[in-house]
Motif scaffolding. Structure first.
Motif, short mmCIF file in Angstrom:
data_model
loop_
_atom_site.label_atom_id
_atom_site.label_comp_id
_atom_site.label_asym_id
_atom_site.label_seq_id
_atom_site.Cartn_x
_atom_site.Cartn_y
_atom_site.Cartn_z
N TRP A 83 0.82 -1.20 0.00
CA TRP A 83 0.00 0.00 0.00
C TRP A 83 0.86 1.26 0.00
O TRP A 83 0.53 2.23 -0.69
CB TRP A 83 -0.93 0.02 1.20
CG TRP A 83 -2.10 -0.91 1.08
CD1 TRP A 83 -2.59 -1.49 -0.05
CD2 TRP A 83 -2.93 -1.36 2.15
NE1 TRP A 83 -3.68 -2.26 0.25
CE2 TRP A 83 -3.91 -2.22 1.60
CE3 TRP A 83 -2.94 -1.14 3.52
CZ2 TRP A 83 -4.89 -2.83 2.37
CZ3 TRP A 83 -3.91 -1.76 4.28
CH2 TRP A 83 -4.88 -2.59 3.71
N GLN A 88 -1.15 -0.45 -4.19
CA GLN A 88 -1.85 -1.65 -4.63
C GLN A 88 -1.16 -2.89 -4.10
O GLN A 88 0.06 -2.98 -4.15
CB GLN A 88 -1.81 -1.78 -6.16
CG GLN A 88 -2.51 -0.72 -6.94
CD GLN A 88 -2.28 -0.92 -8.43
OE1 GLN A 88 -1.15 -0.94 -8.88
NE2 GLN A 88 -3.37 -1.06 -9.18
N MET A 92 -5.07 -6.28 -5.79
CA MET A 92 -5.64 -5.01 -6.23
C MET A 92 -5.16 -4.66 -7.64
O MET A 92 -5.94 -4.14 -8.44
CB MET A 92 -5.27 -3.90 -5.24
CG MET A 92 -5.92 -4.05 -3.88
SD MET A 92 -5.28 -2.87 -2.67
CE MET A 92 -6.05 -1.35 -3.26
N ARG A 93 -3.91 -4.97 -7.91
CA ARG A 93 -3.37 -4.69 -9.24
C ARG A 93 -4.09 -5.54 -10.30
O ARG A 93 -4.42 -5.05 -11.38
CB ARG A 93 -1.88 -4.95 -9.27
CG ARG A 93 -1.22 -4.51 -10.54
CD ARG A 93 0.28 -4.59 -10.43
NE ARG A 93 0.89 -4.14 -11.66
CZ ARG A 93 2.17 -4.06 -11.86
NH1 ARG A 93 3.00 -4.39 -10.90
NH2 ARG A 93 2.65 -3.65 -12.99
N LEU A 98 -6.85 0.85 -6.89
CA LEU A 98 -5.76 1.68 -6.39
C LEU A 98 -6.19 2.33 -5.09
O LEU A 98 -7.29 2.87 -5.00
CB LEU A 98 -5.39 2.75 -7.42
CG LEU A 98 -4.25 3.70 -7.07
CD1 LEU A 98 -2.94 2.95 -6.94
CD2 LEU A 98 -4.14 4.81 -8.11
N VAL A 147 -10.54 3.54 -2.19
CA VAL A 147 -10.09 2.59 -3.20
C VAL A 147 -10.84 2.94 -4.48
O VAL A 147 -12.07 2.97 -4.49
CB VAL A 147 -10.36 1.13 -2.79
CG1 VAL A 147 -9.94 0.18 -3.90
CG2 VAL A 147 -9.63 0.81 -1.50
N SER A 155 -4.75 2.03 -15.72
CA SER A 155 -3.89 0.98 -15.17
C SER A 155 -2.61 0.86 -15.99
O SER A 155 -1.51 0.75 -15.44
CB SER A 155 -4.64 -0.35 -15.14
OG SER A 155 -3.86 -1.34 -14.55
#
Length: 165
Positions: A83, A88, A92-93, A98, A147, A155
């Protein structure tokens, strides 16, 4: 730039949690291996004795409180590292999420620490049902974070920016 992206909903967050859980399980297996090796090394050097224990695993099990704290620290490290470094985790990636401060800046270590404690192992995300219009989970509200869900282009741009560093 990414602060204008829509806030992430519950389903995407849960999908990222499942992905991260697999990574955390592997990380905990590695941590257990290190703990077993440390006990074996300490026993071999004479700093501890395994007399009265079946083996290294039994020694660790009888000192469960310290071992559990050790494992919790590994989990905290995983989330705090990712984080704070990139905003991320790997999950999350994969789901193009994010983590940012609510003002759009990267999260601080203090915010990440508050977030990991108040997430309650992921249960804090169900707070989204209560605050569905704001799309803020419990840990988001208490840590001043949010988030967001990145588009494929955002991305890709974020990944190119990281590679250029």
């Amino acid at each position: 730039m990414f602060a204008e992206a829509p806030r992430a909903g519950l389903i995407r967050r849960l999908a990222a949690i499942v992905y991260d859980a697999l990574i955390v399980i592997a990380l905990l297996m590695f941590a257990m291996t290190l703990a077993l090796a440390a006990v074996a090394l300490l026993e071999k050097t004479g700093l501890i004795s395994l007399v009265g224990y079946q083996d290294s695993a039994d020694y660790i099990q009888r000192h469960a409180l310290w071992f559990q704290l050790y494992l919790v620290l590994w989990v905290f490290w995983f989330y705090l590292y990712f984080w704070c470094k990139a905003g991320q985790t790997l999950g999350m990636r994969a789901w193009r999420l994010l983590l940012l401060q609510q003002n759009g800046q990267p999260v601080t270590l203090k915010q990440a620490l508050i977030r990991v404690v108040t997430a309650l192992g992921g249960v804090g995300n169900f707070w989204l049902w209560v605050r569905f219009k704001q799309k803020l989970a419990l840990q988001d509200q208490l840590s001043g974070t949010m988030v967001v869900e990145l588009s494929k282009e955002q991305s890709r741009e974020l990944n190119l920016h990281r590679q250029a560093k």
